[in-house]
Scaffold this motif. Structure first.
Motif, PDB file in Angstrom:
ATOM      1  N   HIS A   1      -2.640 -12.681   8.239  1.00  0.00           N
ATOM      2  CA  HIS A   1      -4.048 -12.350   8.028  1.00  0.00           C
ATOM      3  C   HIS A   1      -4.737 -13.343   7.103  1.00  0.00           C
ATOM      4  CE1 HIS A   1      -3.645  -8.561  10.132  1.00  0.00           C
ATOM      5  NE2 HIS A   1      -2.538  -8.354   9.455  1.00  0.00           N
ATOM      6  N   GLY A   2      -4.282 -14.577   7.104  1.00  0.00           N
ATOM      7  CA  GLY A   2      -4.932 -15.605   6.302  1.00  0.00           C
ATOM      8  C   GLY A   2      -4.696 -15.459   4.816  1.00  0.00           C
ATOM      9  N   ALA A   3      -3.601 -14.817   4.422  1.00  0.00           N
ATOM     10  CA  ALA A   3      -3.301 -14.648   3.004  1.00  0.00           C
ATOM     11  C   ALA A   3      -2.848 -15.974   2.412  1.00  0.00           C
ATOM     12  CB  ALA A   3      -2.204 -13.601   2.835  1.00  0.00           C
ATOM     13  N   GLY A   4      -3.046 -16.139   1.132  1.00  0.00           N
ATOM     14  CA  GLY A   4      -2.563 -17.337   0.454  1.00  0.00           C
ATOM     15  C   GLY A   4      -3.619 -18.412   0.353  1.00  0.00           C
ATOM     16  N   LEU A   5      -3.285 -19.435  -0.414  1.00  0.00           N
ATOM     17  CA  LEU A   5      -4.178 -20.572  -0.619  1.00  0.00           C
ATOM     18  C   LEU A   5      -3.876 -21.621   0.441  1.00  0.00           C
ATOM     19  CD1 LEU A   5      -3.632 -20.783  -4.470  1.00  0.00           C
ATOM     20  CD2 LEU A   5      -5.562 -19.718  -3.280  1.00  0.00           C
ATOM     21  N   PRO A   6      -4.868 -21.996   1.248  1.00  0.00           N
ATOM     22  CA  PRO A   6      -4.601 -22.928   2.356  1.00  0.00           C
ATOM     23  C   PRO A   6      -3.937 -24.237   1.931  1.00  0.00           C
ATOM     24  CG  PRO A   6      -6.780 -21.971   2.585  1.00  0.00           C
ATOM     25  CD  PRO A   6      -6.256 -21.538   1.247  1.00  0.00           C
TER      26      PRO A   6
END
Length: 171
Positions: A113-118
């Protein structure tokens, strides 16, 4: 129907990752007697990765904080191992990566789900992609009629590197 097939495929992939990590953890646990600290750290990593990869659906809110604590302890253990040489740095990177993924999962977004720092996720993806390619190359060039214990250890590490790469890709 298409959504159902992709959901089934994702579930099968998750369970294969769980199995791969658990088997790697069990193999490393078996090696602890002869290899000590490094093998113990790898066993914790394998079992922790397996637990993190178990698809629990909406349940499992306890997992991120518990795994965060376990992997912070593993990072401290890896720091201790660094006294023996820089070749233990990968254990530190792995432990800190698991802390990062546990924190991202605990943020409410979870895997996929797009978690974290890209930027950090991208850097870790590059690290593990390189680790897997290099590890695979070393394993292939080792060759021989029967796998020696060193090749089994390399295969175990390669499997956990691929598991790490898969979990990072799902973030």
């Amino acid at each position: 129907m298409h959504g159902s097939a992709s959901s089934l495929s994702a579930s099968v992939s998750s369970w294969l990752l769980v199995l791969l990590c658990a088997v790697s953890g069990a193999y490393c646990l078996r090696r602890v007697r002869g290899w000590g600290g490094a093998a113990a750290g790898e066993a914790v990593m394998g079992f922790g990765m397996a637990l993190m990869a178990v698809p629990l659906g909406g349940g499992g809110a306890w997992r991120p904080p518990v795994l965060g604590v376990v992997f912070c302890a593993a990072a401290l253990h890896a720091l201790w191992l660094l006294r023996g040489g820089a070749h233990h740095a990968h254990h530190l990177v792995g432990s800190l990566t698991m802390v990062y993924m546990a924190a991202a999962a605990g943020s409410g977004h979870g895997h996929g789900h797009g978690a974290g720092l890209p930027l950090l996720t991208g850097a870790l993806l590059l690290y593990y992609a390189g680790y897997v390619v290099l590890g695979g190359t070393r394993l292939i060039t080792a060759g021989g009629p029967a796998p020696a214990p060193t090749e089994l250890i390399r295969a175990c590490r390669l499997a956990m590197g691929m598991g790490m790469l898969a979990m990072l890709l799902s973030m």
